[in-house]
Design an enzyme around this catalytic site. Structure first.
Site, PDB file in Angstrom:
ATOM      1  CD  GLU A   1      -4.168   7.882   6.067  1.00  0.00           C
ATOM      2  OE1 GLU A   1      -3.795   8.791   6.803  1.00  0.00           O
ATOM      3  OE2 GLU A   1      -3.503   7.490   5.088  1.00  0.00           O
TER       4      GLU A   1
HETATM    5  C1  FAD Z   1     -11.353  14.645  10.615  1.00  0.00           C
HETATM    6  C2  FAD Z   1     -10.286  14.673   9.581  1.00  0.00           C
HETATM    7  C3  FAD Z   1      -8.999  14.300   9.910  1.00  0.00           C
HETATM    8  C4  FAD Z   1      -7.982  14.359   8.948  1.00  0.00           C
HETATM    9  N1  FAD Z   1      -6.695  14.076   9.309  1.00  0.00           N
HETATM   10  C5  FAD Z   1      -5.693  14.343   8.432  1.00  0.00           C
HETATM   11  C6  FAD Z   1      -4.324  14.275   8.845  1.00  0.00           C
HETATM   12  O1  FAD Z   1      -4.019  13.917   9.986  1.00  0.00           O
HETATM   13  N2  FAD Z   1      -3.361  14.606   7.944  1.00  0.00           N
HETATM   14  C7  FAD Z   1      -3.668  15.012   6.673  1.00  0.00           C
HETATM   15  O2  FAD Z   1      -2.750  15.325   5.921  1.00  0.00           O
HETATM   16  N3  FAD Z   1      -4.955  15.079   6.247  1.00  0.00           N
HETATM   17  C8  FAD Z   1      -5.962  14.762   7.092  1.00  0.00           C
HETATM   18  N4  FAD Z   1      -7.274  14.857   6.691  1.00  0.00           N
HETATM   19  C9  FAD Z   1      -7.564  15.223   5.308  1.00  0.00           C
HETATM   20  C10 FAD Z   1      -8.127  14.077   4.502  1.00  0.00           C
HETATM   21  O3  FAD Z   1      -7.127  13.133   4.251  1.00  0.00           O
HETATM   22  C11 FAD Z   1      -8.749  14.674   3.220  1.00  0.00           C
HETATM   23  O4  FAD Z   1      -9.926  15.352   3.619  1.00  0.00           O
HETATM   24  C12 FAD Z   1      -9.031  13.617   2.177  1.00  0.00           C
HETATM   25  O5  FAD Z   1      -7.839  13.119   1.635  1.00  0.00           O
HETATM   26  C13 FAD Z   1      -9.881  14.148   1.019  1.00  0.00           C
HETATM   27  O6  FAD Z   1      -9.377  15.345   0.523  1.00  0.00           O
HETATM   28  P1  FAD Z   1     -10.369  16.592   0.366  1.00  0.00           P
HETATM   29  O7  FAD Z   1     -11.065  16.804   1.659  1.00  0.00           O
HETATM   30  O8  FAD Z   1      -9.616  17.727  -0.207  1.00  0.00           O
HETATM   31  O9  FAD Z   1     -11.462  16.111  -0.660  1.00  0.00           O
HETATM   32  P2  FAD Z   1     -11.324  16.189  -2.250  1.00  0.00           P
HETATM   33  O10 FAD Z   1     -10.010  15.685  -2.692  1.00  0.00           O
HETATM   34  O11 FAD Z   1     -11.754  17.558  -2.690  1.00  0.00           O
HETATM   35  O12 FAD Z   1     -12.432  15.125  -2.695  1.00  0.00           O
HETATM   36  C14 FAD Z   1     -13.829  15.444  -2.763  1.00  0.00           C
HETATM   37  C15 FAD Z   1     -14.539  14.299  -3.496  1.00  0.00           C
HETATM   38  O13 FAD Z   1     -14.008  14.178  -4.824  1.00  0.00           O
HETATM   39  C16 FAD Z   1     -13.507  12.864  -5.038  1.00  0.00           C
HETATM   40  N5  FAD Z   1     -12.299  12.928  -5.862  1.00  0.00           N
HETATM   41  C17 FAD Z   1     -11.242  13.776  -5.729  1.00  0.00           C
HETATM   42  N6  FAD Z   1     -10.306  13.501  -6.648  1.00  0.00           N
HETATM   43  C18 FAD Z   1     -10.763  12.462  -7.385  1.00  0.00           C
HETATM   44  C19 FAD Z   1     -10.245  11.696  -8.477  1.00  0.00           C
HETATM   45  N7  FAD Z   1      -9.052  11.930  -8.997  1.00  0.00           N
HETATM   46  N8  FAD Z   1     -11.008  10.698  -8.965  1.00  0.00           N
HETATM   47  C20 FAD Z   1     -12.211  10.419  -8.440  1.00  0.00           C
HETATM   48  N9  FAD Z   1     -12.738  11.091  -7.403  1.00  0.00           N
HETATM   49  C21 FAD Z   1     -12.034  12.093  -6.877  1.00  0.00           C
HETATM   50  C22 FAD Z   1     -13.215  12.304  -3.665  1.00  0.00           C
HETATM   51  O14 FAD Z   1     -13.264  10.870  -3.645  1.00  0.00           O
HETATM   52  C23 FAD Z   1     -14.318  12.936  -2.834  1.00  0.00           C
HETATM   53  O15 FAD Z   1     -15.497  12.190  -2.931  1.00  0.00           O
HETATM   54  C24 FAD Z   1      -8.301  14.755   7.628  1.00  0.00           C
HETATM   55  C25 FAD Z   1      -9.623  15.114   7.284  1.00  0.00           C
HETATM   56  C26 FAD Z   1     -10.596  15.094   8.247  1.00  0.00           C
HETATM   57  C27 FAD Z   1     -11.986  15.544   7.869  1.00  0.00           C
END
Ligand code: FAD
Length: 474
Positions: free
Chosen positions: A326
């Site tokens: 989220e």
């Molecule tokens: C168990 C689980 C359930 C989930 N359920 C859903 C769901 O129901 N529907 C759905 O759509 N998604 C879902 N997700 C996805 C989840 O919302 C994402 O994993 C999350 O938004 C982070 O995206 P990412 O994993 O690609 O991490 P990334 O975006 O790659 O982030 C990695 C790190 O970089 C940082 N970062 C990235 N961009 C920036 C920026 N611009 N400025 C500063 N820091 C930054 C982040 O804060 C983080 O620390 C789920 C994930 C999990 C693990």
């Protein structure tokens, strides 16, 4: 309460509730008639389908396509990852709310549209028809929330997944934000729910487990560990933080209700501003504390905490996802500093500081709580000065660098404000054990936790220079 009982299971009704809200606010009358009733009764469940392998925090990078068929429907194709409750058989149907791009859509978030994609197609009489072209291609093996199926979903591997536009084309982020703001508060509640459960578990153990002589007891005594000052400190840290979080969540939820229902537009708009300001704090501070409080529960259990049968480990593992999904807590902090603090020329934040200050003044004016009000008042002045510094920096990198410690600082001070309000209400209501407990919990929080806020000010105001001083290549 459902989250406290089983967070993984609670994700199912939670996401269904967010889907209901998005359809209520953005769906057509026909869509509402066709889908809402069964989602509300729980016969069908809902999902939120945003994330793709290359589109996580940056939702605007998503590539799932939606081609118009010509009859008002679309055919979706693409891969979505990490979809909570994306596939299961605990309900008859799953209504996926999916973000995708129509042909020729502008790049980034401006070109995103929202689609309703049912697992089983629904006839106009409500009966279920053929299985749509949406397949769960794998399940993630996670650290926690094991009973929540987290799915990789393939849309359109055969002919295309049939979907229906929700709201206007290219307005998907608007609709999705309705779901996300709702879900952000509910994820904050996960931190609260798990902290409450962890506290109850740790408290029960600390009352029964005997070890060592507590102060004032003969050396050979085996005292309940709750009588050791350090264990009491841990328990009170859990109790006070949990109560502070709960009040913050209530205030956020109440502000949202007032914003939606109040007949006076000015009052409704003011409440919306407050809800917008509090939501990233509820989400990020609440879920960071969820991880910390469940970890403290393990500490109170000692070695037994590290053993599965105590149950404390599951709470800690379950809690760990909440700062990530989220919108990660880093993204929440950026939202607070870059978008929320400047709202209405800074007046929304200033009004919150003014409310906190009024509470500190009221506490300081009563002999029973003068100390609480004095310490809280000082912390509020610190956070107000830090806010001023943050919002007047010309370099955006300096603001971004200070965002996470600032959110923490504001969360801690807001927690003191809420417990202070609770103490004042208790003083007005009576002098029984419950009332005294409220005042003492506020006092503990103000003595032990609020002073940490001032310690964060140098970190907020340090700027970004040290973050880029070394290349981080080794
Ligand atoms: C168990 C689980 C359930 C989930 N359920 C859903 C769901 O129901 N529907 C759905 O759509 N998604 C879902 N997700 C996805 C989840 O919302 C994402 O994993 C999350 O938004 C982070 O995206 P990412 O994993 O690609 O991490 P990334 O975006 O790659 O982030 C990695 C790190 O970089 C940082 N970062 C990235 N961009 C920036 C920026 N611009 N400025 C500063 N820091 C930054 C982040 O804060 C983080 O620390 C789920 C994930 C999990 C693990």
């Amino acid at each position: 309460m459902i989250t406290t009982a089983n967070m993984a299971l609670s994700l199912n009704p939670m996401l269904t509730g967010s889907a209901i809200l998005a359809l209520e606010q953005h769906g057509s009358e026909a869509q509402k008639a066709q889908y809402l009733e069964k989602l509300i009764t729980g016969e069908w469940t809902g999902t939120m389908v945003l994330t793709e392998p290359n589109a996580g925090s940056d939702v605007g990078a998503l590539t799932t396509r939606a081609e118009p068929v010509g009859d008002g429907s679309f055919l979706l194709s693409g891969t979505k990852i990490f979809i909570s409750w994306g596939e299961h058989d605990v309900a008859e149907n799953i209504i996926h709310l999916v973000l995708a791009r129509t042909p020729g859509a502008p790049p980034g978030t401006r070109g995103i549209s929202l689609f309703l994609v049912p697992k089983f197609l629904v006839a106009t009489d409500g009966s279920l028809g053929a299985r749509n072209d949406v397949t769960c291609v794998s399940l993630e093996h996670k650290i926690g929330i094991h009973s929540s199926p987290t799915c990789v979903l393939a849309f359109g591997e055969r002919d295309g997944a049939i979907g229906y536009l929700v709201g206007d084309e290219h307005q998907g982020m608007r609709a999705m934000f309705t779901m996300m703001n709702d879900a952000r508060l509910k994820v904050g509640l996960e931190g609260l729910g798990l902290s409450e459960r962890a506290y109850q578990l740790a408290l029960g153990y600390a009352r029964e487990r005997t070890q060592g002589a507590a102060p004032g007891q003969p050396p050979a005594t085996q005292s309940p560990i709750i009588d050791h000052p350090d264990v009491r400190r841990m328990l009170l840290t859990m109790k006070a933080n949990t109560e502070a979080m709960r009040a913050l969540m209530y205030d956020t939820a109440a502000s949202l209700d007032i914003a939606r229902r109040h007949p006076n537009p000015a009052t409704a708009s003011e409440a919306m501003g407050r809800a917008n300001l509090l939501t990233p704090i509820a989400k990020a501070w609440g879920t960071d504390l969820g991880v910390e409080m469940t970890s403290l529960a393990i500490q109170i259990f000692g070695g037994m905490g590290y053993v599965e049968e105590s149950g404390a480990g599951q709470l800690w593992r379950d809690s760990r996802i909440a700062p990530i999904y989220e919108g990660t807590n880093g993204i929440q902090a950026i939202d607070l500093v870059i978008r929320k603090l400047p709202m209405d020329g800074g007046n929304v934040a200033a009004a919150f500081v003014a409310d906190m200050t009024a509470t500190a003044t009221a506490l300081a004016a009563r002999p029973e709580t003068t100390d609480i009000g004095t310490v809280l008042g000082q912390a509020i002045r610190e956070v107000a000065a830090t806010t001023e510094w943050l919002t007047t920096q010309s370099e955006v990198t300096d603001r971004l660098a200070g965002a996470t410690p600032y959110l923490r600082m504001l969360g801690i001070v807001a927690g003191g404000y809420y417990l202070g309000r609770s103490a004042l209400a208790a003083l007005d209501a009576g002098n029984g054990p419950f009332h005294r407990e409220k005042v003492e919990t506020a006092r503990f929080y103000v003595e032990q936790i609020v002073p940490q806020a001032a310690g964060l000010r140098p970190a907020v105001q340090a700027g970004s220079a040290s973050l880029s001083a070394i290349p981080l290549t080794s």
